[in-house]
Design an enzyme around this catalytic site. Structure first.
Site, short mmCIF file in Angstrom:
data_model
loop_
_atom_site.label_atom_id
_atom_site.label_comp_id
_atom_site.label_asym_id
_atom_site.label_seq_id
_atom_site.Cartn_x
_atom_site.Cartn_y
_atom_site.Cartn_z
N ARG A 33 -17.41 16.78 -20.36
CA ARG A 33 -17.86 16.71 -21.77
C ARG A 33 -19.25 16.07 -21.84
O ARG A 33 -20.08 16.47 -22.65
CB ARG A 33 -16.85 15.93 -22.60
CG ARG A 33 -15.50 16.64 -22.56
CD ARG A 33 -14.61 16.50 -23.74
NE ARG A 33 -13.46 17.38 -23.51
CZ ARG A 33 -12.19 17.07 -23.68
NH1 ARG A 33 -11.88 15.89 -24.15
NH2 ARG A 33 -11.24 17.94 -23.43
N GLU A 177 4.56 15.83 -23.61
CA GLU A 177 3.56 16.81 -24.05
C GLU A 177 3.67 18.13 -23.28
O GLU A 177 3.06 18.29 -22.22
CB GLU A 177 2.13 16.24 -23.88
CG GLU A 177 1.06 17.21 -24.36
CD GLU A 177 -0.38 16.67 -24.23
OE1 GLU A 177 -0.56 15.56 -23.71
OE2 GLU A 177 -1.30 17.38 -24.65
N LYS A 219 4.82 15.79 -28.21
CA LYS A 219 3.41 16.14 -28.49
C LYS A 219 3.21 17.62 -28.15
O LYS A 219 2.83 17.96 -27.02
CB LYS A 219 2.48 15.25 -27.65
CG LYS A 219 1.00 15.60 -27.81
CD LYS A 219 0.09 14.52 -27.26
CE LYS A 219 -1.37 14.96 -27.30
NZ LYS A 219 -2.31 13.90 -27.00
N SER A 261 -4.52 18.87 -30.53
CA SER A 261 -5.38 19.80 -31.27
C SER A 261 -5.70 21.05 -30.47
O SER A 261 -5.96 22.11 -31.05
CB SER A 261 -6.66 19.11 -31.76
OG SER A 261 -7.39 18.55 -30.70
N GLY A 262 -5.73 20.95 -29.16
CA GLY A 262 -5.75 22.13 -28.29
C GLY A 262 -7.01 22.97 -28.32
O GLY A 262 -6.98 24.11 -27.87
N GLY A 263 -8.11 22.46 -28.89
CA GLY A 263 -9.33 23.25 -28.94
C GLY A 263 -9.60 23.84 -30.32
O GLY A 263 -10.59 24.54 -30.51
N ARG A 294 -9.93 15.97 -28.82
CA ARG A 294 -11.18 16.64 -29.22
C ARG A 294 -11.36 16.67 -30.74
O ARG A 294 -12.48 16.52 -31.23
CB ARG A 294 -11.21 18.07 -28.66
CG ARG A 294 -11.53 18.12 -27.19
CD ARG A 294 -11.18 19.45 -26.59
NE ARG A 294 -9.74 19.65 -26.46
CZ ARG A 294 -9.18 20.74 -25.96
NH1 ARG A 294 -9.94 21.74 -25.56
NH2 ARG A 294 -7.87 20.82 -25.83
C1 5MM Z 1 -7.90 13.95 -23.49
O1 5MM Z 1 -7.29 15.05 -22.86
C2 5MM Z 1 -6.01 14.81 -22.29
C3 5MM Z 1 -5.89 15.26 -20.87
O2 5MM Z 1 -7.05 15.04 -20.22
P1 5MM Z 1 -7.17 15.53 -18.70
O3 5MM Z 1 -6.91 17.00 -18.69
O4 5MM Z 1 -8.58 15.20 -18.40
O5 5MM Z 1 -6.18 14.76 -17.90
C4 5MM Z 1 -4.99 15.65 -23.02
O6 5MM Z 1 -3.70 15.48 -22.52
C5 5MM Z 1 -5.01 15.30 -24.45
O7 5MM Z 1 -4.45 14.02 -24.62
C6 5MM Z 1 -4.18 16.28 -25.25
O8 5MM Z 1 -4.21 17.57 -24.70
C7 5MM Z 1 -4.70 16.34 -26.64
O9 5MM Z 1 -6.05 16.67 -26.59
P2 5MM Z 1 -6.63 17.71 -27.62
O10 5MM Z 1 -8.10 17.71 -27.34
O11 5MM Z 1 -5.94 19.01 -27.31
O12 5MM Z 1 -6.27 17.18 -28.99
#
Ligand code: 5MM
Length: 339
Positions: A33, A177, A219, A261-263, A294
Site C-alpha cells: 500500500r 473471518e 467477519k 469491506s473487501g475492496g 481499507r
Molecule cells: C488488513 O488486512 C487484513 C489482512 O492483511 P494481510 O493479508 O496483509 O494479512 C485483512 O484480514 C483485513 O483485516 C480484512 O480482510 C478486512 O479488510 P478489508 O480491507 O477487506 O476491510
C-alpha cells in the site's frame, strides 16, 4: 467463568454502535500500500502510520476494538508508549491477527489455505500479556472456473474452528473471518451460494470443535457480484441478499457479525452496512457492524502520503469514516453525513 469473560469482551467491542478497525495489514501488505503512494517501505514509516491511527483524537467514540499485526502489538509510538497501551488508555480493546497468511493448496490450483496453528497456544498467552483480548484468523476463498472446491472450503473451515477453539481456551474472543473474495466476474447469486455453503461448513466445524458461539464474532463478506461483473444492484438489494444468506447459515447464538469491506469503495461499504441494518427481515438476531480496513484507512493513507504535515488531515479522514460506519451500524447513516 470463561463464557462471562468472552461475553463481556464481545459486549465492549460492539457497545453502542461501535465496530472494529482492522489495522492488521501484514508487513508485505502494508509495504504494497505504501509503494502505491511512494511512501518509504520501512519500519519507521509503518510506525508513523500505526501511530497516527491509534492516536486519532476521538476514535474511541466509534471504534470498540482495533486488530493489530504482530509487528504493531510489539511496537512503541515515537514517545515510547506501546501502541496497545495507547489503545487501552482510550478504551479501545487491542486485538491480534494470529494467522500467518495464506499458501497455495497442494493439488488445488488457484486455491489457498491459511497457516498459523503451530505454536498457537503459547502465542495466545504472549499476546494476552501484550494486551490483546480478541483475535482474528482469515480464510480466503476464491470464485473462478471450477473453484472453490469442497476440499478447500472444508479444510479452511476446520482451520478456522481449531483457531477459534484455542482462542477461547486463552480467554480471548475469536473473530472468525471466512472471506469470499470479490475478484472475478461471477454473479451475485454465485457469491450468495458459495458464501452460504462456506458458512454452513464453518459453523459445522465450529460446533465439532466445541466453540462457544456466544463468545465469538463472525467477519464475513457481504453478498456482492464480482468486481468484474456487469450486474448492478441497489444497496437495498445487496442488504436483502446478505441478510437472507445469513439467515440460512449463521446460528442465532452468534452475538455479532462484523463485515469486512473487501475492496468496496469506502462510501459504498458504509451505505450497504446502513441498508443491512435498515433491512426488514422476520428476525435479525445478530448485531450487524463493521471490521473494515481499507474502507476506513485507505482515504487517510492517500492524504498522509508519508508527510508529517498531513497527519492531522489523515486523522480527520479516519475519524470521519469511523463516524459514518458507526452511524451505519445503527441504520442512521445518510449521504449528507459525508459533508
Ligand atoms: C488488513 O488486512 C487484513 C489482512 O492483511 P494481510 O493479508 O496483509 O494479512 C485483512 O484480514 C483485513 O483485516 C480484512 O480482510 C478486512 O479488510 P478489508 O480491507 O477487506 O476491510
Amino acid at each position: 467463568m470463561r463464557n462471562e469473560v468472552l461475553s463481556k469482551t464481545v459486549k465492549l467491542l460492539l457497545d453502542a454502535g461501535k465496530g472494529l478497525l482492522a489495522m492488521d495489514e501484514s508487513i508485505n501488505t502494508c509495504n504494497k500500500r505504501f509503494r502505491d503512494l511512494n511512501i518509504p517501505e520501512t519500519y519507521e514509516y509503518r510506525q508513523k502510520y500505526r501511530e497516527f491511527i491509534v492516536t486519532t483524537p476521538g476514535l474511541e467514540q466509534y471504534i470498540g476494538g482495533a486488530i493489530l499485526c504482530d509487528e504493531t502489538i510489539r511496537q512503541d509510538t515515537s514517545a515510547g508508549i506501546p501502541m496497545a497501551e495507547v489503545l487501552i488508555k482510550k478504551g479501545i480493546i487491542p486485538g491480534i491477527k494470529v494467522d500467518n497468511g495464506t499458501v497455495p493448496m497442494a493439488s488445488f490450483p488457484g486455491e489457498s489455505i491459511t497457516e498459523g496453528l503451530d505454536g498457537l497456544a503459547s502465542r495466545f498467552e504472549n499476546y494476552r500479556q501484550l494486551g490483546a483480548r480478541f483475535a482474528k484468523w482469515r480464510a480466503v476463498i476464491r470464485i473462478g472456473p471450477g473453484i472453490p472446491s469442497a476440499a478447500c472450503m472444508r479444510f479452511n473451515a476446520q482451520l478456522l474452528a481449531q483457531y477459534a477453539a484455542q482462542c477461547q481456551e486463552a480467554r480471548m474472543v475469536p473473530v472468525v473471518e471466512p472471506e469470499v473474495l470479490m475478484d472475478g466476474d461471477h454473479s451475485l447469486e454465485t457469491c450468495a451460494s458459495v458464501t452460504r455453503d462456506l458458512l454452513l461448513q464453518v459453523f459445522e466445524a465450529l460446533y465439532e470443535h466445541r466453540v462457544d458461539l456466544s463468545g465469538m464474532l463472525l467477519k464475513p463478506n457481504m453478498i456482492l457480484p464480482g468486481n468484474n461483473s456487469t450486474q448492478l444492484f441497489t444497496d437495498e438489494e445487496i442488504a436483502g441478499n446478505t441478510i437472507n444468506c445469513f439467515l440460512e447459515s449463521v446460528p442465532a447464538a452468534v452475538p455479532g457479525i462484523v463485515f469486512l469491506s473487501g475492496g468496496q469503495d469506502a462510501q459504498s461499504a458504509t451505505a450497504r452496512l446502513n441498508a443491512i441494518n435498515l433491512y426488514q427481515a422476520k428476525i435479525k438476531p445478530w448485531r450487524l457492524s463493521f471490521s473494515y480496513s481499507r474502507a476506513i484507512l485507505q482515504p487517510a493513507l492517500g492524504i498522509w502520503k508519508g508527510e508529517d504535515q498531513n497527519i492531522q488531515k489523515a486523522q480527520a479522514a479516519i475519524l470521519h469514516r469511523a463516524a459514518c460506519n458507526h452511524a451505519a451500524s445503527t441504520g442512521q447513516y445518510h449521504p449528507g453525513l459525508e459533508n
